[in-house]
Design a protein around this motif. Structure first.
Motif, PDB file in Angstrom:
ATOM      1  N   ALA A 703       0.815  -1.213   0.000  1.00 53.72           N
ATOM      2  CA  ALA A 703       0.000   0.000   0.000  1.00 53.72           C
ATOM      3  C   ALA A 703       0.849   1.264   0.000  1.00 53.72           C
ATOM      4  CB  ALA A 703      -0.946  -0.005   1.197  1.00 53.72           C
ATOM      5  N   GLY A 704       1.992   1.239   0.664  1.00 53.74           N
ATOM      6  CA  GLY A 704       2.850   2.416   0.712  1.00 53.74           C
ATOM      7  C   GLY A 704       2.370   3.445   1.720  1.00 53.74           C
ATOM      8  N   LYS A 705       2.694   4.736   1.455  1.00 53.44           N
ATOM      9  CA  LYS A 705       2.351   5.827   2.354  1.00 53.44           C
ATOM     10  C   LYS A 705       1.198   6.630   1.782  1.00 53.44           C
ATOM     11  CE  LYS A 705       7.074   6.291   4.118  1.00 53.44           C
ATOM     12  NZ  LYS A 705       8.214   7.215   4.326  1.00 53.44           N
ATOM     13  N   CYS A 706       0.647   7.522   2.655  1.00 52.92           N
ATOM     14  CA  CYS A 706      -0.469   8.365   2.242  1.00 52.92           C
ATOM     15  C   CYS A 706      -0.007   9.400   1.212  1.00 52.92           C
ATOM     16  CB  CYS A 706      -1.070   9.079   3.455  1.00 52.92           C
ATOM     17  SG  CYS A 706      -2.004   7.978   4.543  1.00 52.92           S
ATOM     18  N   GLU A 708       0.328  13.125  -0.557  1.00 61.38           N
ATOM     19  CA  GLU A 708       0.653  14.434  -0.001  1.00 61.38           C
ATOM     20  C   GLU A 708      -0.526  15.396  -0.112  1.00 61.38           C
ATOM     21  OE1 GLU A 708       4.117  15.862  -1.916  1.00 61.38           O
ATOM     22  OE2 GLU A 708       5.448  14.295  -1.097  1.00 61.38           O
ATOM     23  N   ASN A 709      -1.280  15.319  -1.196  1.00 55.42           N
ATOM     24  CA  ASN A 709      -2.398  16.228  -1.425  1.00 55.42           C
ATOM     25  C   ASN A 709      -3.701  15.460  -1.420  1.00 55.42           C
ATOM     26  OD1 ASN A 709      -0.687  18.493  -1.786  1.00 55.42           O
ATOM     27  ND2 ASN A 709      -0.316  17.841  -3.910  1.00 55.42           N
ATOM     28  N   TYR A 710      -4.708  16.099  -0.896  1.00 59.45           N
ATOM     29  CA  TYR A 710      -6.023  15.490  -0.795  1.00 59.45           C
ATOM     30  C   TYR A 710      -6.731  15.564  -2.141  1.00 59.45           C
ATOM     31  CZ  TYR A 710     -10.744  14.665   0.991  1.00 59.45           C
ATOM     32  OH  TYR A 710     -11.988  14.167   1.223  1.00 59.45           O
ATOM     33  N   VAL A 711      -7.254  14.472  -2.628  1.00 62.28           N
ATOM     34  CA  VAL A 711      -7.956  14.410  -3.903  1.00 62.28           C
ATOM     35  C   VAL A 711      -9.453  14.367  -3.629  1.00 62.28           C
ATOM     36  CG1 VAL A 711      -8.267  13.116  -6.036  1.00 62.28           C
ATOM     37  CG2 VAL A 711      -6.027  13.207  -4.963  1.00 62.28           C
ATOM     38  N   LYS A 712     -10.156  15.392  -4.120  1.00 63.47           N
ATOM     39  CA  LYS A 712     -11.599  15.492  -3.896  1.00 63.47           C
ATOM     40  C   LYS A 712     -12.340  14.779  -5.013  1.00 63.47           C
ATOM     41  CE  LYS A 712     -15.273  18.851  -3.073  1.00 63.47           C
ATOM     42  NZ  LYS A 712     -15.605  20.291  -2.998  1.00 63.47           N
ATOM     43  N   ASN A 713     -13.289  13.983  -4.627  1.00 61.97           N
ATOM     44  CA  ASN A 713     -14.057  13.226  -5.612  1.00 61.97           C
ATOM     45  C   ASN A 713     -15.192  14.076  -6.169  1.00 61.97           C
ATOM     46  OD1 ASN A 713     -14.355  10.500  -6.837  1.00 61.97           O
ATOM     47  ND2 ASN A 713     -16.408  10.670  -5.974  1.00 61.97           N
ATOM     48  N   ASN A 714     -15.501  13.901  -7.459  1.00 58.11           N
ATOM     49  CA  ASN A 714     -16.567  14.627  -8.138  1.00 58.11           C
ATOM     50  C   ASN A 714     -17.700  13.662  -8.433  1.00 58.11           C
ATOM     51  OD1 ASN A 714     -18.224  16.134  -9.831  1.00 58.11           O
ATOM     52  ND2 ASN A 714     -16.508  17.117 -10.875  1.00 58.11           N
ATOM     53  N   LEU A 776     -15.462   5.224  -0.384  1.00 57.42           N
ATOM     54  CA  LEU A 776     -14.826   5.122  -1.699  1.00 57.42           C
ATOM     55  C   LEU A 776     -13.499   4.380  -1.659  1.00 57.42           C
ATOM     56  CD1 LEU A 776     -15.420   8.776  -2.947  1.00 57.42           C
ATOM     57  CD2 LEU A 776     -16.567   6.733  -3.773  1.00 57.42           C
ATOM     58  N   TYR A 777     -12.993   4.055  -0.474  1.00 60.76           N
ATOM     59  CA  TYR A 777     -11.667   3.454  -0.306  1.00 60.76           C
ATOM     60  C   TYR A 777     -10.608   4.350  -0.945  1.00 60.76           C
ATOM     61  CZ  TYR A 777     -13.576  -0.900   1.502  1.00 60.76           C
ATOM     62  OH  TYR A 777     -14.189  -1.832   2.282  1.00 60.76           O
ATOM     63  N   MET A 778     -10.688   5.654  -0.611  1.00 62.47           N
ATOM     64  CA  MET A 778      -9.732   6.639  -1.099  1.00 62.47           C
ATOM     65  C   MET A 778      -8.901   7.162   0.062  1.00 62.47           C
ATOM     66  SD  MET A 778     -10.084   6.952  -4.404  1.00 62.47           S
ATOM     67  CE  MET A 778      -9.417   8.558  -4.793  1.00 62.47           C
ATOM     68  N   CYS A 779      -7.713   7.648  -0.260  1.00 65.31           N
ATOM     69  CA  CYS A 779      -6.802   8.155   0.766  1.00 65.31           C
ATOM     70  C   CYS A 779      -7.267   9.528   1.248  1.00 65.31           C
ATOM     71  CB  CYS A 779      -5.386   8.246   0.189  1.00 65.31           C
ATOM     72  SG  CYS A 779      -4.163   8.898   1.330  1.00 65.31           S
ATOM     73  N   ASN A 780      -7.239   9.727   2.588  1.00 67.28           N
ATOM     74  CA  ASN A 780      -7.597  11.026   3.158  1.00 67.28           C
ATOM     75  C   ASN A 780      -6.387  11.775   3.708  1.00 67.28           C
ATOM     76  OD1 ASN A 780      -6.987   9.525   5.376  1.00 67.28           O
ATOM     77  ND2 ASN A 780      -8.931   9.835   6.433  1.00 67.28           N
ATOM     78  N   CYS A 781      -5.178  11.322   3.362  1.00 66.60           N
ATOM     79  CA  CYS A 781      -3.915  11.986   3.726  1.00 66.60           C
ATOM     80  C   CYS A 781      -3.657  11.988   5.225  1.00 66.60           C
ATOM     81  CB  CYS A 781      -3.883  13.426   3.194  1.00 66.60           C
ATOM     82  SG  CYS A 781      -4.087  13.535   1.409  1.00 66.60           S
ATOM     83  N   ASP A 782      -4.366  11.201   5.992  1.00 64.75           N
ATOM     84  CA  ASP A 782      -4.132  11.111   7.442  1.00 64.75           C
ATOM     85  C   ASP A 782      -3.601   9.713   7.758  1.00 64.75           C
ATOM     86  OD1 ASP A 782      -4.013  11.291  10.130  1.00 64.75           O
ATOM     87  OD2 ASP A 782      -6.152  11.687  10.455  1.00 64.75           O
ATOM     88  N   PRO A 783      -2.328   9.573   8.135  1.00 65.70           N
ATOM     89  CA  PRO A 783      -1.772   8.228   8.391  1.00 65.70           C
ATOM     90  C   PRO A 783      -2.460   7.467   9.511  1.00 65.70           C
ATOM     91  CG  PRO A 783      -0.031   9.871   8.179  1.00 65.70           C
ATOM     92  CD  PRO A 783      -1.319  10.633   8.280  1.00 65.70           C
ATOM     93  N   SER A 790      -3.478   3.120   6.591  1.00 65.83           N
ATOM     94  CA  SER A 790      -3.299   3.054   8.037  1.00 65.83           C
ATOM     95  C   SER A 790      -3.545   1.642   8.555  1.00 65.83           C
ATOM     96  CB  SER A 790      -4.247   4.033   8.726  1.00 65.83           C
ATOM     97  OG  SER A 790      -4.122   3.924  10.130  1.00 65.83           O
ATOM     98  N   GLU A 791      -2.691   1.211   9.481  1.00 65.34           N
ATOM     99  CA  GLU A 791      -2.873  -0.083  10.129  1.00 65.34           C
ATOM    100  C   GLU A 791      -3.786   0.004  11.344  1.00 65.34           C
ATOM    101  OE1 GLU A 791       0.939  -1.608  11.098  1.00 65.34           O
ATOM    102  OE2 GLU A 791       1.615  -1.798   9.015  1.00 65.34           O
TER     103      GLU A 791
END
Length: 1475
Positions: A703-706, A708-714, A776-783, A790-791
């Motif tokens: 999975a790697g890391k979060c 850097e920028n938050y991607v907003k869904n449309n 959505l199973y999307m990243c929210n930039c919060d580890p 996040s574990e």
């Protein structure tokens, strides 16, 4: 150069005043140099903008680089345009009347494509009509050559000349249809490109440029007459030009009419009236004043007109500037929309997309092995995928299912499924190892050189692996892959295998392994890495059982074993073969679908054709009368309906065949499909062959890391259709532009369109959108709270889908623009129907257990145990469920030792050397141990004690162990410290600690109290010493392989040497035994010892060597030398009293042994039948036919038996039914057919010799090779049996003692037994010179005897020398197809016939014979025929003569005998038909 705003791009000149050390910016695309970065940046942004146009093709909306590439491609195409076509095309274009380039190109191309021109090189068909040649057109010909006529292409002929390089030039005239241009040379696109460079607009019409006409026509001296035959076509004028001409004509006509009207009604000049008015003339001043006024007025009017014109011009300029600004803004917005569309259509990382949909949630997997479900499924899938490699039919005839594997991992029963799983895997590995070792000899390499420090752990373990492998061979005298493997020895064999994995090989086997196993090396062994990574498991197995490990550790071991199996070449071949079949099946699947599509289209076309024919037929009835017309229409409709119905039926039938073939191909490639792909959250999707369902694993490994920028869904973009997508993106851009400031607009122009789009999507995180991001199973930039990375977030590691609706929803939610989800969606869509049908059989009741059932699994486990009780009825070896493994092992080991000691003692194989054996056994039964032997020694101490040296270990009467520096108190590491001089590496597993292990490993490792550990160690040590005492009581002469010799050695010197080697091996075994630290190690030592004992010499199994019966044990004497049995009443003379002291059988009696009566020595007679075969008759002495039970074998069928006929003349023995002719009962003075025929031949030879002596023709007989050989005088013995011997020289005759009994040996090639004396005599004759008389005599033979045996020898040679697999296969197939073979095609069931195996000791059936024949287990024809004869022998032995099976066997045997005679196969019938 590319065009910018329809103007060619001009490069900036190099700035003036540059110095050598000045720093400049170089633009590589435009080849320009700039002083400042701002200028350079502007030029780079300008070149990257899609505002350029190709100068040659006119292609718009390109970047500078794309425009350059387009121009390069166009120039290349223009250079390749045929030179022979350039002039004709220019000339034709000059006659066109078009305003559009497309219409002009169509006119030129349509005219030129079917015509050919002089000097053009094309492909022309031969005059013979076979094949084409490359030719040049010499001339264009017509029949009448009329210039006023327009000729069609098929009316023109061409004179061509072949210009092939390798063929003879040829000139001939051909027609247009025989000529052909290369399709890639002359195309409409290339024609358009060529004409675009040479035409220009003039008065709204396109015409050829003057310079082009001059270059391609005038300069080349071309004309219409030289290029074309007839006249050029009159091309149509464009509608636009035609309309313009009509408009101009009307305008001209209207203008002329108006002018004529004006000229006819012109008004007269007013001056003539003014001049004649009579007014007075003005004065000079008035005239001047009037002129000045007029001049001022004119000047004012001129000034006003100038101002008006200036205002109009300014207004026009302002309007033009406004329109320009609006156009630029519109172009910028359009370019931005197009860039946004391209950006939204490009593939990106799934987490960076803004149009994601919610992925449906699957059902959570909740099983008894919930925590280790991944490893659980791996083992289950491995057993289900490779049953033919693992050979699980014996242990798991119906396969390994979920319940058995759950029972194995949770209950961990000693005699349960877990042991079977380990045994299947280990046996598979061992069989592959043996197969690999058979291919190339394996030699393990151990060096004493120091290992580098940087690889100390790994290299030391490799060296330790090799030492452990050799150590096992030294102390067990057995390879690890040949050791006894059962539930008791499993733990130790597993430990030895893991410790020996990765051993270093010599160069040759290492290269062989590298080549056959895909670059595999010893350091790649999974067992070696497992030993390094999990030393606590190896250390645990050295003291405890594998059944006492935690579930996670057991799964780790199983995973290691499966990885080892996958590394072998056999498994690689299976996988590669499956992949090839799968790829071929997929290709066939696609072809079938394509064929089905073509078939459906063909059916539709056939229906349309029928309907069209029906309409045409109806149209023909229009002129008929109404009644007749209606009748014909009705009949036609019925015929049409009938034809359509027939087409539908045929289509349904073909569809069914298609679906059948489609399913057959799908079953090949879909069954082995496992991994499908992963989604945006790095969740893996699987289809398991052993477990129906679509499974999802949420693994954070990759999975790697979060972000850097938050991607907003449309949401609007996510849920729009494909057609609506452009409008949504356009509205997004317009909304963005409407709220943008001037600064932002400038920023967009500078930074480019790509950054403009992305900058609108990337925003700061908003707290209220966290829930949506989780769905959505999307990243929210919060580890800490990210659902992807996040574990700490609670999630279901495994989920599954089991319905078609869930599958469709999943496919619909996947984004086709994501790297990962695009691949996953393609896989799911390709096999959607197959997956939907497959997942409906998912066992959801086993995968979704209730929470209460998971927390308290006892009820579920009891149900599983009840369902599998039939196979595992005694899983804990007669102990209650839940009993500790050590208790079960301790009890069973004591029982085994007591039984072992009893069998040794009762069998006369040895005696326990203790003061009181009953007391010793009592201590063992009461779970105690006392040696009861003051001189109890083991290992090298026993050997040193005989030499007067000090001992290295002994035990006192209380069982305590005492020793010196090399005592048995050393740990396992010291026991491995040397193998023939090889030192164990410094790094060992036992010396390591677990401080660096993972916390979960330490926590899951079972822990025991110190007192319990010490108690178990003491029990193991005591039972090992008890086994050692039993072993020391066994005599060495009863020990065979692996310690002793493989076969009985009759040479005393070799036997003494073998016994010394046996003793050394046993001593090493004793040392290893006393190092045992677990019950499994003791069990392994016991099994090796038990297998090495010659149990056939036991008194409990011995039979009389004369009558072969095992009855009357109280009347049986055992020889003190060979330990073979002899009935007292079978000896001659009979013994009535058991002799005192040592008693020896007739064979083992020493030379000074006194006997009551001496046997008379009889002279022997040996008759030579030919140069290769001899028959020897020996004295009638009591002679044993074998040393073991294996020697009680019929010499005809090679099967054992208790009732055998013994020949009174030789040592031949056979079953009564195998005799020739067969006998019904055993006779006392029975003679075999060989002795009978030999005696008859001797009588005939004797009579011939007497006749020759009377006639005095001895010399003539010696010279004639057809006469019988010379016979010496025969002496009769007291028993009236005739014995003769070939005449040799006196030295050879006297060298053989008359009272020696020849030792019979079995010749495998000829199937007969020959004496060792006969072989020695033959060898001596080969090595020594022979008298001439003897050589002549040896060449002679009996002609009559040769005639009698020649056919038999030929048949025997044909039958046994060559293995005729074809005839044998045909024979077995005919037997199985016979109507009477039904009782003999499969094994007899014990449930149907309970006492069958009490009577029949060697069962056989034709199904087994066919299987062995297919597997290549037979080597000769005789082996197959013997098994066939055994079937009928068993039938005759067990069944009554009036039973149905007996009659069927008799009928079938007659058929077999007839077929064998036809196939020339030797078959000896049983008593069923021989009587």
């Amino acid at each position: 150069m590319p065009l910018l705003k329809r103007k060619p791009f001009k490069r900036n000149l190099i700035p003036e005043g540059l110095k050598d050390d000045d720093e400049v910016f170089y633009c590589e695309l435009t080849k320009e140099v700039f002083k400042t970065y701002e200028e350079f940046f502007e030029r780079v942004m300008l070149t990257n903008s899609v505002i350029w146009q190709c100068a040659l093709t006119g292609r718009p909306d390109l970047t500078f680089a794309e425009a350059l590439a387009s121009e390069k491609t166009a120039r290349k195409a223009l250079r390749q345009f045929p030179s022979a076509l350039r002039g004709p095309i220019i000339l034709v274009a000059s006659h066109t009347k078009r305003s559009s380039l497309k219409e002009l190109v169509d006119d030129v191309f349509n005219f030129v494509k079917d015509r050919f021109f002089k000097d053009e090189k094309i492909d022309v068909m031969n005059e013979s009509g076979r094949g084409c040649r490359f030719c040049r057109i010499l001339d264009v010909i017509t029949l009448d050559n009329d210039r006023s006529k327009l000729y069609e292409p098929n009316e023109i002929e061409y004179k061509v000349q072949a210009v092939d390089d390798n063929k003879q030039p040829q000139v001939w005239i051909t027609k247009t249809e025989c000529l052909r241009r290369d399709k890639a040379v002359f195309t409409k696109e290339k024609t358009k490109l060529f004409l675009k460079q040479h035409v220009e607009g003039f008065n709204a019409m396109l015409k050829v440029k003057e310079e082009s006409l001059q270059k391609f026509v005038v300069d080349q001296m071309l004309s219409s007459e030289s290029l074309f035959v007839g006249k050029l076509p009159d091309f149509e004028i464009s509608k636009k030009l035609q309309q313009q001409q009509e408009k101009n004509t009307k305008k001209a006509e209207k203008g002329s009419t108006t002018k004529s009207k004006k000229s006819g009604t012109k008004q007269d000049d007013i001056t003539k009236y003014l001049n004649n008015s009579g007014t007075k003339e003005l004065t000079k001043e008035e005239k001047e004043q009037r002129e000045i006024s007029r001049a001022n007025a004119k000047k004012f009017r001129e000034e006003m007109e100038l101002k008006r014109q200036e205002n109009v011009k300014l207004k026009k300029e302002m309007e033009a500037e406004k329109q320009k600004r609006l156009a630029e803004e519109k172009a910028r917005i359009l370019a931005k929309i197009q860039a946004s569309v391209r950006d939204h259509n490009q593939l990106r990382d799934d987490l960076e997309l803004t149009d994601q949909r919610v992925i449906p949630k699957g059902k959570a997997v909740s099983t008894l092995i919930d925590k280790h479900f991944a490893d659980f499924v791996k083992i289950l899938e491995f057993f289900h995928s490779f049953p033919e490699v693992l050979l699980i039919a014996d242990k798991f005839p119906y396969g390994l299912n979920i319940e058995l594997l759950e029972r194995a991992l949770l209950l961990k029963e000693v005699n349960g499924p877990l042991g079977d799983i380990f045994q299947v895997l280990l046996r598979t590995i061992f069989s592959m190892q043996i197969e690999e070792e058979d291919e190339v000899g394996f030699e393990y390499r151990v060096t004493n050189s120091d290992v580098p420090l940087n690889h100390s752990k790994f290299e030391h373990m490799r060296k330790a692996s090799c030492v452990h492998r050799l150590w096992a061979m030294k102390h067990y005298s057995t390879n690890i892959n040949e050791m006894v493997l059962d539930s008791t020895t499993l733990s130790e064999v597993l430990r030895l295998h893991l410790m020996a994995s990765g051993a270093m090989l010599s160069e040759k086997p290492a290269k062989h392994r590298f080549a056959t196993r895909g670059g595999y090396r010893s350091q790649d062994d999974p067992g070696l890495n497992f030993t390094i990574n999990h030393p606590h498991i190896i250390k645990f197995l050295s003291q405890y059982s594998v059944y006492q490990l935690s579930t996670k550790d057991i799964l780790r071991i199983l995973g290691c074993l499966t990885d080892q199996i996958l590394s072998y070449s056999n498994m690689r071949e299976v996988i590669e073969e499956r992949l090839e079949k799968s790829a071929y099946a997929k290709l066939e699947y696609k072809n079938l679908k394509a064929n089905e599509g073509r078939r459906e289209r063909k059916v539709i076309e056939e229906k349309k054709t029928l309907q069209e024919e029906h309409k045409n037929l109806i149209a023909t009835y229009a002129e008929l009368e109404e009644d007749k017309k209606q009748a014909l229409i009705k009949k036609a409709e019925e015929e049409l309906e009938h034809k359509l119905e027939k087409i539908d039926l045929l289509s349904i039938r073909d569809k069914a065949h298609h679906m059948k073939d489609l399913k057959a191909q799908v079953s090949i490639f879909f069954n082995h499909q496992t991994y499908l792909g992963c989604d945006r959250a790095f969740r893996n999707y699987y289809i398991f062959e052993s477990l129906p369902g679509l499974f999802v694993e949420h693994d954070l490994t990759f999975a790697g890391k979060c972000l850097e920028n938050y991607v907003k869904n449309n949401p609007a973009l996510a849920h729009c259709t494909k057609e609506q997508r452009y409008r949504v993106i356009k509205q997004m851009v317009k909304n963005e532009e409407g709220g943008a400031s001037d600064d932002k607009e400038n920023n967009i122009e500078v930074n480019g369109t790509d950054q403009a789009v992305s900058s609108s999507n990337v925003v700061k995180k908003e707290t209220n959108e966290n829930d949506l991001q989780k769905e959505l199973y999307m990243c929210n930039c919060d580890p800490l709270t990210c659902v992807v990375h996040s574990e700490n977030v609670e999630r279901n590691t495994w989920t599954y889908f089991n319905t078609a609706d869930e599958l469709d929803a999943l496919i619909e939610s996947l984004n086709v623009r994501g790297f990962r989800e695009k691949t996953l969606r393609e896989q799911l869509e390709a096999s959607r129907d197959l997956i939907a049908d497959y997942i409906q059989t998912c066992p959801s009741e086993k995968l979704s257990l209730l929470t209460e059932d998971v927390k308290q699994p006892s009820a579920l486990m009891s149900k599983i145990v009840n369902r599998t009780t039939k196979k595992y009825d005694n899983p804990n070896l007669n102990h209650a469920a839940g009993t500790d493994c050590s208790v079960i092992y301790d009890y069973n080991l004591r029982e085994v030792l007591l039984d072992f000691e009893q069998r040794v003692s009762l069998g006369g194989l040895g005696e326990l050397k203790v003061q009181d054996k009953h007391l010793w056994r009592k201590y063992i039964e009461e779970e105690q141990y006392y040696a009861l032997d003051d001189n109890f020694k083991w290992g090298s101490a026993r050997e040193h004690l005989t030499n007067g040296e000090t001992t290295n270990g002994h035990a006192d009467e209380n069982g305590s162990v005492h020793g010196s520096e090399n005592s048995n108190e050393t740990d396992e590491t010291e026991s491995f410290s040397a193998v023939d001089g090889l030192e164990l590496p410094l790094f060992t597993l036992d010396s390591g600690n677990c401080s660096d292990m993972e916390s979960d490993v330490v926590d899951e490792t079972p822990k025991f109290k110190t007192s319990e550990v010490e108690a178990v160690k003491l029990k193991v040590k005591n039972l090992a010493m008890a086994l050692l005492q039993i072993e020391q009581g066994i005599e060495l002469k009863f020990i065979r392989a692996p310690f002793g010799p493989m076969k009985e050695i009759k040479d005393k010197k070799l036997m003494v040497k073998a016994m010394e080697t046996c003793k050394k091996r046993v001593l090493r075994w004793e040392e290893s035994l006393m190092k045992s630290t677990s019950y499994s190690q003791v069990f392994l030592h016991f099994n090796i010892l038990n297998d090495s004992i010659l149990w056939s010499r036991s008194a409990q199994r011995v039979g009389c060597m004369i009558c072969r019966r095992k009855s009357d044990p109280e009347q049986t004497l055992l020889c003190d030398e060979c330990n073979k049995g002899w009935h007292m009443f079978c000896l001659r003379p009979q013994l009535t009293v058991i002799p005192k002291g040592d008693w020896f059988c007739p064979k083992c009696r020493p030379d000074d042994y006194k006997t009551e009566s001496k046997r008379k020595c009889r002279k022997q007679f040996v008759e030579i039948d030919s140069e290769e075969e001899e028959e020897v008759e020996a004295d009638e002495t009591v002679e044993e036919s074998g040393s073991d039970d294996e020697d009680d074998v019929c010499m005809v069928c090679q099967y054992t038996g208790t009732k055998l006929c013994l020949c009174s003349e030789c040592d031949f023995q056979c079953h009564p039914e195998c005799a020739k002719p067969p006998v019904r009962k055993i006779l006392k003075n029975w003679k075999c057919w060989k002795c009978t025929s030999a005696q008859q031949r001797n009588e005939r030879f004797k009579r011939r010799r007497m006749d020759k002596d009377e006639d005095g023709s001895e010399e003539k007989a010696e010279s004639d090779e057809e006469k019988p050989l010379k016979i010496r005088k025969v002496e009769k013995t007291s028993d009236s049996r005739v014995r003769s011997k070939r005449i040799y020289d006196e030295s050879e005759e006297s060298s053989v003692s008359s009272d020696e009994v020849p030792v019979k040996k079995y010749n495998k090639e000829s199937g007969e037994r020959r004496s060792s004396r006969q072989a020695s005599n033959r060898n001596s004759r080969r090595n020594s010179p022979e008298p001439e008389e003897n050589s002549r005599l040896r060449r002679r033979s009996s002609k009559k005897f040769a005639e009698e045996t020649a056919a038999e020898r030929r048949a025997s040679k044909r039958s046994f020398d060559a293995f005729n697999a074809i005839s044998l296969s045909a024979l077995i197939d005919d037997i199985i197809r016979h109507n009477s073979s039904w009782p003999f095609t499969k094994p007899v069931s014990v449930s149907e016939v309970p006492d069958y195996f009490d009577v029949i000791k060697h069962p056989m059936d034709f199904g087994k014979i066919k299987s062995k024949l297919n597997l290549g287990d037979y080597q000769t024809n005789e082996q197959v025929i013997k098994d066939v004869e055994l079937v009928f022998h068993n039938c005759d032995l067990y069944n009554v003569s009036d039973s149905v099976i007996y009659r069927a066997g008799s009928k079938l045997e007659k058929f077999v005998a007839k077929r064998c005679k036809e196939l020339n196969l030797p078959f000896h019938p049983s008593d069923m038909i021989s009587n």
